[in-house]
Design a protein around this motif. Structure first.
Motif, PDB file in Angstrom:
ATOM      1  N   SER A 286      94.132  66.248  83.618  1.00  0.00           N
ATOM      2  CA  SER A 286      94.337  64.792  84.695  1.00  0.00           C
ATOM      3  C   SER A 286      92.893  64.115  84.868  1.00  0.00           C
ATOM      4  CB  SER A 286      94.940  65.179  85.915  1.00  0.00           C
ATOM      5  OG  SER A 286      93.856  66.264  86.553  1.00  0.00           O
ATOM      6  N   GLY A 287      92.951  63.113  85.231  1.00  0.00           N
ATOM      7  CA  GLY A 287      91.788  62.103  85.776  1.00  0.00           C
ATOM      8  C   GLY A 287      91.673  61.132  84.805  1.00  0.00           C
ATOM      9  N   GLY A 288      92.034  61.031  83.724  1.00  0.00           N
ATOM     10  CA  GLY A 288      91.715  60.352  82.792  1.00  0.00           C
ATOM     11  C   GLY A 288      92.009  58.444  83.187  1.00  0.00           C
ATOM     12  N   GLY A 289      91.561  57.582  82.505  1.00  0.00           N
ATOM     13  CA  GLY A 289      91.982  56.126  82.949  1.00  0.00           C
ATOM     14  C   GLY A 289      91.218  55.135  82.324  1.00  0.00           C
ATOM     15  N   LEU A 290      91.411  53.935  82.945  1.00  0.00           N
ATOM     16  CA  LEU A 290      90.321  52.756  82.577  1.00  0.00           C
ATOM     17  C   LEU A 290      89.234  52.689  83.355  1.00  0.00           C
ATOM     18  CD1 LEU A 290      90.018  50.238  80.797  1.00  0.00           C
ATOM     19  CD2 LEU A 290      91.251  49.057  82.434  1.00  0.00           C
ATOM     20  N   VAL A 291      87.917  52.371  82.705  1.00  0.00           N
ATOM     21  CA  VAL A 291      86.894  52.487  83.472  1.00  0.00           C
ATOM     22  C   VAL A 291      86.047  51.415  82.672  1.00  0.00           C
ATOM     23  CG1 VAL A 291      85.661  54.506  82.357  1.00  0.00           C
ATOM     24  CG2 VAL A 291      84.941  53.620  84.494  1.00  0.00           C
ATOM     25  N   GLN A 292      85.026  50.616  83.286  1.00  0.00           N
ATOM     26  CA  GLN A 292      84.196  49.701  82.834  1.00  0.00           C
ATOM     27  C   GLN A 292      83.134  50.460  82.307  1.00  0.00           C
ATOM     28  OE1 GLN A 292      83.061  46.857  86.056  1.00  0.00           O
ATOM     29  NE2 GLN A 292      85.029  45.429  85.312  1.00  0.00           N
ATOM     30  N   PRO A 293      82.152  49.991  81.248  1.00  0.00           N
ATOM     31  CA  PRO A 293      81.036  50.667  80.763  1.00  0.00           C
ATOM     32  C   PRO A 293      80.080  50.743  81.840  1.00  0.00           C
ATOM     33  CG  PRO A 293      81.796  48.840  79.481  1.00  0.00           C
ATOM     34  CD  PRO A 293      82.713  48.689  80.607  1.00  0.00           C
ATOM     35  N   GLY A 294      79.464  51.968  81.809  1.00  0.00           N
ATOM     36  CA  GLY A 294      78.492  52.286  82.726  1.00  0.00           C
ATOM     37  C   GLY A 294      79.228  53.082  83.941  1.00  0.00           C
ATOM     38  N   GLY A 295      80.570  53.175  83.788  1.00  0.00           N
ATOM     39  CA  GLY A 295      81.171  53.981  85.032  1.00  0.00           C
ATOM     40  C   GLY A 295      81.309  55.370  84.996  1.00  0.00           C
ATOM     41  N   SER A 296      81.987  56.058  85.855  1.00  0.00           N
ATOM     42  CA  SER A 296      82.225  57.342  85.895  1.00  0.00           C
ATOM     43  C   SER A 296      83.734  57.707  86.016  1.00  0.00           C
ATOM     44  CB  SER A 296      81.298  58.011  86.909  1.00  0.00           C
ATOM     45  OG  SER A 296      79.964  57.609  86.876  1.00  0.00           O
ATOM     46  N   LEU A 297      84.073  59.020  85.456  1.00  0.00           N
ATOM     47  CA  LEU A 297      85.196  59.711  85.720  1.00  0.00           C
ATOM     48  C   LEU A 297      85.118  61.036  85.693  1.00  0.00           C
ATOM     49  CD1 LEU A 297      87.726  57.772  83.114  1.00  0.00           C
ATOM     50  CD2 LEU A 297      87.644  57.748  85.508  1.00  0.00           C
ATOM     51  N   ARG A 298      85.997  61.814  86.299  1.00  0.00           N
ATOM     52  CA  ARG A 298      85.996  63.168  86.111  1.00  0.00           C
ATOM     53  C   ARG A 298      87.438  64.015  85.978  1.00  0.00           C
ATOM     54  NH1 ARG A 298      85.061  67.992  90.995  1.00  0.00           N
ATOM     55  NH2 ARG A 298      87.118  67.320  91.463  1.00  0.00           N
ATOM     56  N   LEU A 299      87.382  64.485  84.814  1.00  0.00           N
ATOM     57  CA  LEU A 299      88.526  65.010  84.139  1.00  0.00           C
ATOM     58  C   LEU A 299      88.677  66.442  84.698  1.00  0.00           C
ATOM     59  CD1 LEU A 299      88.273  63.871  80.511  1.00  0.00           C
ATOM     60  CD2 LEU A 299      89.129  62.772  82.617  1.00  0.00           C
ATOM     61  N   THR A 300      90.069  66.781  84.944  1.00  0.00           N
ATOM     62  CA  THR A 300      90.274  68.159  85.198  1.00  0.00           C
ATOM     63  C   THR A 300      91.165  68.955  84.555  1.00  0.00           C
ATOM     64  OG1 THR A 300      90.069  67.517  87.472  1.00  0.00           O
ATOM     65  CG2 THR A 300      91.062  69.418  87.399  1.00  0.00           C
ATOM     66  N   CYS A 301      90.823  70.327  84.322  1.00  0.00           N
ATOM     67  CA  CYS A 301      91.739  70.961  83.171  1.00  0.00           C
ATOM     68  C   CYS A 301      92.277  72.122  84.298  1.00  0.00           C
ATOM     69  CB  CYS A 301      91.251  71.498  82.159  1.00  0.00           C
ATOM     70  SG  CYS A 301      92.154  72.600  80.983  1.00  0.00           S
ATOM     71  N   ALA A 302      93.547  72.195  84.579  1.00  0.00           N
ATOM     72  CA  ALA A 302      94.139  73.366  85.416  1.00  0.00           C
ATOM     73  C   ALA A 302      94.832  74.105  84.634  1.00  0.00           C
ATOM     74  CB  ALA A 302      95.220  72.755  86.403  1.00  0.00           C
ATOM     75  N   ALA A 303      94.383  75.643  84.531  1.00  0.00           N
ATOM     76  CA  ALA A 303      95.065  76.576  83.727  1.00  0.00           C
ATOM     77  C   ALA A 303      96.213  77.261  84.711  1.00  0.00           C
ATOM     78  CB  ALA A 303      94.315  77.669  83.333  1.00  0.00           C
ATOM     79  N   SER A 304      97.287  77.305  84.310  1.00  0.00           N
ATOM     80  CA  SER A 304      98.283  78.079  84.910  1.00  0.00           C
ATOM     81  C   SER A 304      98.267  79.549  85.345  1.00  0.00           C
ATOM     82  CB  SER A 304      99.728  77.666  84.061  1.00  0.00           C
ATOM     83  OG  SER A 304      99.855  78.180  82.810  1.00  0.00           O
ATOM     84  N   GLY A 305      97.449  79.832  84.514  1.00  0.00           N
ATOM     85  CA  GLY A 305      97.273  81.317  84.650  1.00  0.00           C
ATOM     86  C   GLY A 305      95.593  81.922  84.782  1.00  0.00           C
ATOM     87  N   ARG A 306      95.254  83.084  84.976  1.00  0.00           N
ATOM     88  CA  ARG A 306      93.953  83.260  84.977  1.00  0.00           C
ATOM     89  C   ARG A 306      93.293  82.956  83.482  1.00  0.00           C
ATOM     90  NH1 ARG A 306      91.051  87.925  83.693  1.00  0.00           N
ATOM     91  NH2 ARG A 306      89.149  88.302  84.709  1.00  0.00           N
ATOM     92  N   ILE A 307      92.012  82.178  83.516  1.00  0.00           N
ATOM     93  CA  ILE A 307      91.048  82.090  82.444  1.00  0.00           C
ATOM     94  C   ILE A 307      90.426  83.395  82.291  1.00  0.00           C
ATOM     95  CG2 ILE A 307      89.436  80.670  81.455  1.00  0.00           C
ATOM     96  CD1 ILE A 307      90.254  78.344  83.428  1.00  0.00           C
ATOM     97  N   SER A 308      90.965  84.370  81.371  1.00  0.00           N
ATOM     98  CA  SER A 308      90.018  85.457  80.850  1.00  0.00           C
ATOM     99  C   SER A 308      88.527  85.105  80.462  1.00  0.00           C
ATOM    100  CB  SER A 308      90.797  86.086  80.011  1.00  0.00           C
ATOM    101  OG  SER A 308      90.095  87.144  79.394  1.00  0.00           O
ATOM    102  N   SER A 309      87.967  85.976  80.545  1.00  0.00           N
ATOM    103  CA  SER A 309      86.609  85.918  80.036  1.00  0.00           C
ATOM    104  C   SER A 309      86.584  86.190  78.495  1.00  0.00           C
ATOM    105  CB  SER A 309      85.680  87.040  80.404  1.00  0.00           C
ATOM    106  OG  SER A 309      85.875  88.406  80.078  1.00  0.00           O
ATOM    107  N   ILE A 310      87.402  86.156  77.842  1.00  0.00           N
ATOM    108  CA  ILE A 310      87.486  86.454  76.614  1.00  0.00           C
ATOM    109  C   ILE A 310      87.655  85.143  75.809  1.00  0.00           C
ATOM    110  CG2 ILE A 310      89.941  86.469  75.722  1.00  0.00           C
ATOM    111  CD1 ILE A 310      89.282  88.924  74.287  1.00  0.00           C
ATOM    112  N   TYR A 311      87.791  83.827  76.518  1.00  0.00           N
ATOM    113  CA  TYR A 311      88.039  82.430  76.169  1.00  0.00           C
ATOM    114  C   TYR A 311      86.761  81.690  76.526  1.00  0.00           C
ATOM    115  CZ  TYR A 311      93.013  83.553  75.600  1.00  0.00           C
ATOM    116  OH  TYR A 311      94.207  84.355  75.088  1.00  0.00           O
ATOM    117  N   VAL A 312      86.516  80.673  75.719  1.00  0.00           N
ATOM    118  CA  VAL A 312      85.634  79.776  75.804  1.00  0.00           C
ATOM    119  C   VAL A 312      86.250  78.309  76.159  1.00  0.00           C
ATOM    120  CG1 VAL A 312      83.588  78.223  75.064  1.00  0.00           C
ATOM    121  CG2 VAL A 312      83.634  80.868  74.411  1.00  0.00           C
ATOM    122  N   MET A 313      86.034  78.069  77.231  1.00  0.00           N
ATOM    123  CA  MET A 313      86.881  76.573  77.618  1.00  0.00           C
ATOM    124  C   MET A 313      86.082  75.475  77.317  1.00  0.00           C
ATOM    125  SD  MET A 313      89.629  77.923  78.824  1.00  0.00           S
ATOM    126  CE  MET A 313      90.345  76.384  79.607  1.00  0.00           C
TER     127      MET A 313
END
Length: 117
Positions: free
Chosen positions: A7-34
């Motif tokens: 989530s967090g995408g959208g339309l932004v002007q050049p020079g602007g900022s956005l923050r994207l979020t990735c929510a995992a439904s379960g625990r993110i095990s250390s065996i994974y690189v996100m």
């Protein structure tokens, strides 16, 4: 099975900022690189940034100094702070996780980021 929801995408002007979020439904095990990846129209999906369970980060040269990846293990969430956005950052951004042994990838559904005046 863990699901990844961006989530967090959208339309932004050049020079602007956005923050994207990735929510995992379960625990993110250390065996994974996100990580965050992006795909612009007519181009292949490319790596933007990754973060290990130990907090080691890696960035594409094109976003170094402008983007920051972080993770909140307690919330099973990964973020991508994007500053000084450029039109060439326009793409669908995907959250992905890579199994460090099997080298398989799981993907979220993607979120559109458009940088335009």
């Amino acid at each position: 099975q863990v699901q990844l929801v961006e989530s967090g995408g959208g339309l932004v002007q050049p020079g602007g900022s956005l923050r994207l979020t990735c929510a995992a439904s379960g625990r993110i095990s250390s065996i994974y690189v996100m990580g965050w990846y992006r795909q612009a129209p007519g181009k292949q999906r490319e790596l933007v940034a990754t973060i290990t369970s130990g907090g080691v980060t890696n960035y594409a040269d094109s976003v170094k100094g402008r983007f920051t990846i972080s993770r909140d293990t307690a919330k099973n969430t990964v973020y991508l702070q994007m500053n000084s956005l450029k039109p060439e950052d326009t793409a669908v951004y995907y959250c992905g996780r890579r199994h460090t042994i099997l080298l398989t990838m799981d993907w979220g559904q993607g979120t559109q980021v458009t940088v335009s005046s």
